[in-house]
Design an enzyme around this catalytic site. Structure first.
Site, PDB file in Angstrom:
ATOM      1  CD  GLN A 161       0.897  -8.821  -2.122  1.00 18.00           C
ATOM      2  OE1 GLN A 161       1.691  -9.461  -2.770  1.00 18.00           O
ATOM      3  NE2 GLN A 161      -0.368  -8.714  -2.474  1.00 18.00           N
ATOM      4  N   GLY A 167      -4.257  -4.723  -3.964  1.00 23.20           N
ATOM      5  CA  GLY A 167      -5.235  -3.701  -4.308  1.00 23.20           C
ATOM      6  C   GLY A 167      -4.478  -2.462  -4.734  1.00 23.20           C
ATOM      7  CG  HIS A 168      -1.660  -2.415  -7.204  1.00 25.10           C
ATOM      8  ND1 HIS A 168      -0.916  -3.184  -8.051  1.00 25.10           N
ATOM      9  CD2 HIS A 168      -1.201  -2.678  -5.963  1.00 25.10           C
ATOM     10  CE1 HIS A 168      -0.026  -3.876  -7.346  1.00 25.10           C
ATOM     11  NE2 HIS A 168      -0.190  -3.587  -6.073  1.00 25.10           N
ATOM     12  CG  ASP A 199      -1.802  -1.259   1.216  1.00 29.60           C
ATOM     13  OD1 ASP A 199      -2.305  -1.627   0.141  1.00 29.60           O
ATOM     14  OD2 ASP A 199      -1.925  -1.885   2.281  1.00 29.60           O
TER      15      ASP A 199
HETATM   16  P1  IMP Z   1      -2.205 -12.896   2.209  1.00 29.57           P
HETATM   17  O1  IMP Z   1      -1.312 -12.314   1.170  1.00 29.57           O
HETATM   18  O2  IMP Z   1      -3.660 -12.734   1.904  1.00 29.57           O
HETATM   19  O3  IMP Z   1      -1.826 -14.297   2.531  1.00 29.57           O
HETATM   20  O4  IMP Z   1      -1.977 -12.056   3.561  1.00 29.57           O
HETATM   21  C1  IMP Z   1      -0.748 -12.085   4.273  1.00 29.57           C
HETATM   22  C2  IMP Z   1      -0.431 -10.727   4.862  1.00 29.57           C
HETATM   23  O5  IMP Z   1      -0.128  -9.816   3.820  1.00 29.57           O
HETATM   24  C3  IMP Z   1      -1.569 -10.082   5.644  1.00 29.57           C
HETATM   25  O6  IMP Z   1      -1.011  -9.288   6.676  1.00 29.57           O
HETATM   26  C4  IMP Z   1      -2.220  -9.164   4.625  1.00 29.57           C
HETATM   27  O7  IMP Z   1      -2.919  -8.092   5.223  1.00 29.57           O
HETATM   28  C5  IMP Z   1      -0.992  -8.685   3.893  1.00 29.57           C
HETATM   29  N1  IMP Z   1      -1.268  -8.270   2.511  1.00 29.57           N
HETATM   30  C6  IMP Z   1      -1.515  -9.071   1.450  1.00 29.57           C
HETATM   31  N2  IMP Z   1      -1.700  -8.346   0.340  1.00 29.57           N
HETATM   32  C7  IMP Z   1      -1.557  -7.066   0.695  1.00 29.57           C
HETATM   33  C8  IMP Z   1      -1.604  -5.831  -0.027  1.00 29.57           C
HETATM   34  O8  IMP Z   1      -1.792  -5.798  -1.247  1.00 29.57           O
HETATM   35  N3  IMP Z   1      -1.404  -4.698   0.696  1.00 29.57           N
HETATM   36  C9  IMP Z   1      -1.135  -4.731   2.028  1.00 29.57           C
HETATM   37  N4  IMP Z   1      -1.080  -5.842   2.744  1.00 29.57           N
HETATM   38  C10 IMP Z   1      -1.285  -7.008   2.088  1.00 29.57           C
HETATM   39 MG    MG Z   2      -2.780  -1.972  -1.837  1.00 32.74          MG
END
Ligand code: IMP
Ligand code: MG
Length: 430
Positions: free
Chosen positions: A230, A47-48, A20
């Site tokens: 991420q 989420g972009h 983010d």
């Molecule tokens: P997962 O990727 O859904 O397995 O989540 C693992 C961790 O990464 C969690 O803390 C999520 O909130 C975080 N996370 C996954 N994708 C994003 C992203 O696009 N932005 C911020 N945090 C993310």
């Molecule tokens: Mg994002």
């Protein structure tokens, strides 16, 4: 290329915090000067957010470059693809007037996130003593299946027998896991799998060899942008394990996840927010107290673009940024959301951590230790003036320039872009 544009034939945009950071905006700005944009890891967890004119687009799987007409957009082999979500996004873009048809390619080697992976994600989180706070999109289980050599790849979709064997095994696995956990099966899994396989037939039309396509494009004099999802602190190897995502978000992952060699990459832009946020569980050493947390969340609109969850907020962490500069081999920094700090009286930067064993200046490997550190802050005066209209560094208040200088010094990385608002034009190219 316009003045201040970023050089290189193959550039990577990588997040340097917990995701983010505003990669979507930076990719959108850079996409103008490239021909092909490829995602190299992650899936529908991302989420972009991209703002074009008065419209907002939130992209989850399709690269943020898609809003630029005519650009080729690829999903590399390192991505785990949720085919139902993918076509929902694809069709929604088309419905909003973005021509996607013929522009999006998906790696034959990419793995699919199946409905049973989503269920497994939920079961794992429900039953875990150490909850990760995942996005619930099935990301971890899909990468587990990949590493476990039982994953279903895009290329497999053309082979009905292979699909049947792999899907049966996947369904059996989640059913056993649910029975062990005494969880009710709502009976909708078979239906969801069926829908995914139907969408899978449509997906075959988009299958390509992304590595080959990228190399051919480069040989033809085209420019490539590899878009990360991420951030570094969520990287499976380098992040705050186990509170991480299940892929390599860092620049090395851009090579393996898109199917090109590391020597092809010549530019790595690290995106950092002018402060820090985190969504999901795990330590955030520079996290604010409740009042300030609330204030920054409102100022910065810090709510998850995928899950809507409130993001925790904190000061800029120079230890993490310097660590990110090193593990990603950054050639430059893009600082985003500087304008969010416009009204603050004072702004702090963490330059070290106090630990029971002494003061440290390197981002620690021990996540449990990280949860207990006390940051050492350097506090700078705020600028208390709007920065939205700044288009060059000289337009910024001197206190804002001093803040950026300090970020540059502490990370030992040149700042090449500064974002001062959500709009495309609200960018300073250094
Ligand atoms: P997962 O990727 O859904 O397995 O989540 C693992 C961790 O990464 C969690 O803390 C999520 O909130 C975080 N996370 C996954 N994708 C994003 C992203 O696009 N932005 C911020 N945090 C993310
Ligand atoms: Mg994002």
């Amino acid at each position: 290329m316009p003045e201040g544009s970023i050089s290189g034939r193959c550039l990577v945009v990588v997040g340097c915090q917990w995701g983010d950071e505003g990669k979507g905006k930076i990719v959108d700005v850079l996409a103008e000067d490239v021909d092909v944009i490829a995602r190299y890891q992650g899936g529908a967890n991302a989420g972009h957010t991209v703002h074009v004119a008065n419209e907002e687009f939130v992209l989850h799987q399709i690269p943020s470059g898609v809003v630029h007409p005519g650009k080729r957009c690829l999903l590399g082999n390192g991505v785990v693809l949720d085919v139902l979500d993918f076509f929902e996004e694809y069709d929604a873009l088309e419905a909003r007037g973005i021509e996607v048809e013929g522009r999006v390619g998906v790696s034959q080697r990419a793995h699919l996130v199946m409905p049973y992976h989503r269920l497994l994600d939920k079961v794992a989180e429900d039953r875990a003593t150490q909850k990760i706070g995942t996005t619930g999109r099935g990301i971890g289980p899909a990468y587990e299946a990949k590493a476990g050599r039982r994953g279903l790849r895009v290329v497999d979709l053309a082979n009905a027998d292979r699909v049947e064997t792999l899907v049966e095994e996947g369904i059996g696995r989640v059913r056993r896991r649910m029975a062990d956990a005494d969880m009710e099966d709502d009976g909708r899994l078979d239906e969801a799998v069926e829908a995914a396989l139907i969408a899978g037939e449509r997906l075959q039309g988009l299958a390509t060899d992304t590595g080959l396509e990228i190399m051919e494009a480069i040989r033809g004099g085209k420019r490539i942008l590899l878009e990360g999802a991420q951030g570094t602190a969520l990287d499976l190897d380098h992040g705050t394990y186990p509170f991480v995502t299940s892929s390599n978000t860092t620049a090395g992952g851009a090579a393996t996840g898109s199917g090109i060699g590391p020597t092809t990459i010549d530019t790595v832009i690290g995106v950092v927010k002018a402060y820090t946020t985190r969504v999901g569980n795990g330590p955030l050493p520079t996290g604010f107290d409740e009042v300030m947390d609330e204030r920054l969340r409102e100022l910065g609109g810090e709510f998850g673009a995928t899950t809507g969850r409130p993001r925790r907020c904190g000061w800029f962490d120079a230890l993490l940024a310097r660590f990110s500069a090193r593990v990603n081999g950054l050639t430059g920094l893009a600082v985003t959301k500087l304008d969010v700090l416009d009204t603050l009286h004072e702004i702090s930067i963490a330059t070290a951590y106090r630990t029971p064993g002494g003061t440290v200046e390197e981002f620690p490997a021990d996540t449990w230790q990280l949860g207990k550190v006390e940051p050492v802050y350097e506090t700078l005066p705020g600028w208390q003036a709007p920065t939205h209209e700044a288009r060059k560094l000289a337009d910024l208040p001197s206190a804002a320039r001093r803040y950026l200088d300090r970020v540059e010094e502490l990370t030992d990385t040149p700042i090449q872009m500064v974002s001062v608002g959500t709009r495309r034009r609200q960018i300073i190219r250094v």
